[in-house]
Scaffold this motif. Sequence first.
Motif, PDB file in Angstrom:
ATOM      1  N   ALA A 127       0.828  -1.209   0.000  1.00 23.88           N
ATOM      2  CA  ALA A 127       0.000   0.000   0.000  1.00 23.88           C
ATOM      3  C   ALA A 127       0.861   1.256   0.000  1.00 23.88           C
ATOM      4  CB  ALA A 127      -0.932  -0.003   1.216  1.00 23.88           C
ATOM      5  N   HIS A 128       1.915   1.239   0.796  1.00 26.64           N
ATOM      6  CA  HIS A 128       2.813   2.395   0.911  1.00 26.64           C
ATOM      7  C   HIS A 128       3.473   2.701  -0.439  1.00 26.64           C
ATOM      8  CE1 HIS A 128       6.038   4.342   3.739  1.00 26.64           C
ATOM      9  NE2 HIS A 128       5.518   5.228   2.907  1.00 26.64           N
ATOM     10  N   ALA A 129       3.897   1.659  -1.151  1.00 23.36           N
ATOM     11  CA  ALA A 129       4.530   1.845  -2.461  1.00 23.36           C
ATOM     12  C   ALA A 129       3.557   2.473  -3.457  1.00 23.36           C
ATOM     13  CB  ALA A 129       5.048   0.509  -2.996  1.00 23.36           C
ATOM     14  N   LYS A 130       2.312   2.050  -3.391  1.00 21.95           N
ATOM     15  CA  LYS A 130       1.314   2.646  -4.293  1.00 21.95           C
ATOM     16  C   LYS A 130       1.141   4.131  -3.989  1.00 21.95           C
ATOM     17  CE  LYS A 130      -1.247  -1.454  -5.538  1.00 21.95           C
ATOM     18  NZ  LYS A 130      -0.812  -1.464  -6.921  1.00 21.95           N
ATOM     19  N   LEU A 131       1.068   4.481  -2.715  1.00 19.81           N
ATOM     20  CA  LEU A 131       0.940   5.897  -2.363  1.00 19.81           C
ATOM     21  C   LEU A 131       2.159   6.690  -2.831  1.00 19.81           C
ATOM     22  CD1 LEU A 131      -0.623   5.733   1.216  1.00 19.81           C
ATOM     23  CD2 LEU A 131      -1.759   6.249  -0.943  1.00 19.81           C
ATOM     24  N   ALA A 132       3.333   6.089  -2.705  1.00 17.94           N
ATOM     25  CA  ALA A 132       4.553   6.773  -3.163  1.00 17.94           C
ATOM     26  C   ALA A 132       4.519   6.958  -4.676  1.00 17.94           C
ATOM     27  CB  ALA A 132       5.790   5.982  -2.743  1.00 17.94           C
ATOM     28  N   SER A 133       4.114   5.930  -5.395  1.00 21.39           N
ATOM     29  CA  SER A 133       4.109   6.032  -6.854  1.00 21.39           C
ATOM     30  C   SER A 133       3.056   7.009  -7.353  1.00 21.39           C
ATOM     31  CB  SER A 133       3.917   4.657  -7.494  1.00 21.39           C
ATOM     32  OG  SER A 133       2.610   4.181  -7.269  1.00 21.39           O
ATOM     33  N   TYR A 134       2.003   7.226  -6.573  1.00 22.92           N
ATOM     34  CA  TYR A 134       0.946   8.158  -6.967  1.00 22.92           C
ATOM     35  C   TYR A 134       1.161   9.556  -6.399  1.00 22.92           C
ATOM     36  CZ  TYR A 134      -1.571   3.794  -7.916  1.00 22.92           C
ATOM     37  OH  TYR A 134      -1.939   2.559  -8.358  1.00 22.92           O
ATOM     38  N   ASN A 135       2.247   9.746  -5.662  1.00 22.47           N
ATOM     39  CA  ASN A 135       2.507  11.033  -5.014  1.00 22.47           C
ATOM     40  C   ASN A 135       1.299  11.445  -4.160  1.00 22.47           C
ATOM     41  OD1 ASN A 135       3.828  13.366  -4.264  1.00 22.47           O
ATOM     42  ND2 ASN A 135       3.321  14.471  -6.137  1.00 22.47           N
ATOM     43  N   SER A 136       0.816  10.526  -3.374  1.00 23.67           N
ATOM     44  CA  SER A 136      -0.379  10.749  -2.563  1.00 23.67           C
ATOM     45  C   SER A 136      -0.165  11.829  -1.507  1.00 23.67           C
ATOM     46  CB  SER A 136      -0.764   9.448  -1.852  1.00 23.67           C
ATOM     47  OG  SER A 136      -1.779   9.670  -0.901  1.00 23.67           O
ATOM     48  N   LYS A 137      -1.220  12.559  -1.227  1.00 22.55           N
ATOM     49  CA  LYS A 137      -1.156  13.565  -0.165  1.00 22.55           C
ATOM     50  C   LYS A 137      -1.036  12.897   1.210  1.00 22.55           C
ATOM     51  CE  LYS A 137      -6.175  13.978   0.295  1.00 22.55           C
ATOM     52  NZ  LYS A 137      -7.325  14.860   0.146  1.00 22.55           N
ATOM     53  N   HIS A 138      -1.276  11.587   1.295  1.00 22.45           N
ATOM     54  CA  HIS A 138      -1.197  10.859   2.563  1.00 22.45           C
ATOM     55  C   HIS A 138       0.161  10.197   2.778  1.00 22.45           C
ATOM     56  CE1 HIS A 138      -5.459  11.459   3.038  1.00 22.45           C
ATOM     57  NE2 HIS A 138      -5.649  10.981   1.819  1.00 22.45           N
ATOM     58  N   LEU A 139       1.055  10.380   1.837  1.00 27.25           N
ATOM     59  CA  LEU A 139       2.345   9.685   1.895  1.00 27.25           C
ATOM     60  C   LEU A 139       3.143  10.028   3.143  1.00 27.25           C
ATOM     61  CD1 LEU A 139       4.264   7.739   0.580  1.00 27.25           C
ATOM     62  CD2 LEU A 139       5.144   9.614  -0.807  1.00 27.25           C
TER      63      LEU A 139
END
Length: 157
Positions: free
Chosen positions: A99-111
Amino acid sequence: MSNDNFSEQRRSMLKGAGALGATAVAATALGGSAIAAGMDAHHHHAAGAKHLELAKSLHHCVATAEACIDHCLDSFKTGDTVLADCAISVQETMAFCTAHAKLASYNSKHLKAMIELGIQVCADCEKQCRKHEKHASCKACADACATCIKACKAYTA
């Protein structure tokens, strides 16, 4: 229901489950490959190297964790459960890092909110795997967790 009908239904269900599993594995592999190659279509222009390095580190952690779990399962098959706590920690780490990798790859505001938790999850896994680092897969998993911790700290620096 006759045995023939039951067997045919069972075969169909297993084929479907196998196809679904193969699709999931392929999607994960393709996503990881895209990130590793720096070709993720979501926000990488703005995200930069910091996000890419974090995502690569997290994907590597997941890959080594899968090998560690495989080793744990082989151990369990022989009746040896000494790796049980390690396996639990590694499974948690795999789920979290995916899940963390997906947030990183999407430049998530929750990263950024995930970073501190990522450090804790990977530290717990590293600690469990270090207890069994005489096994190559456990050592590799512990080393990957240590690398993830460094990547998380570098992200916030």
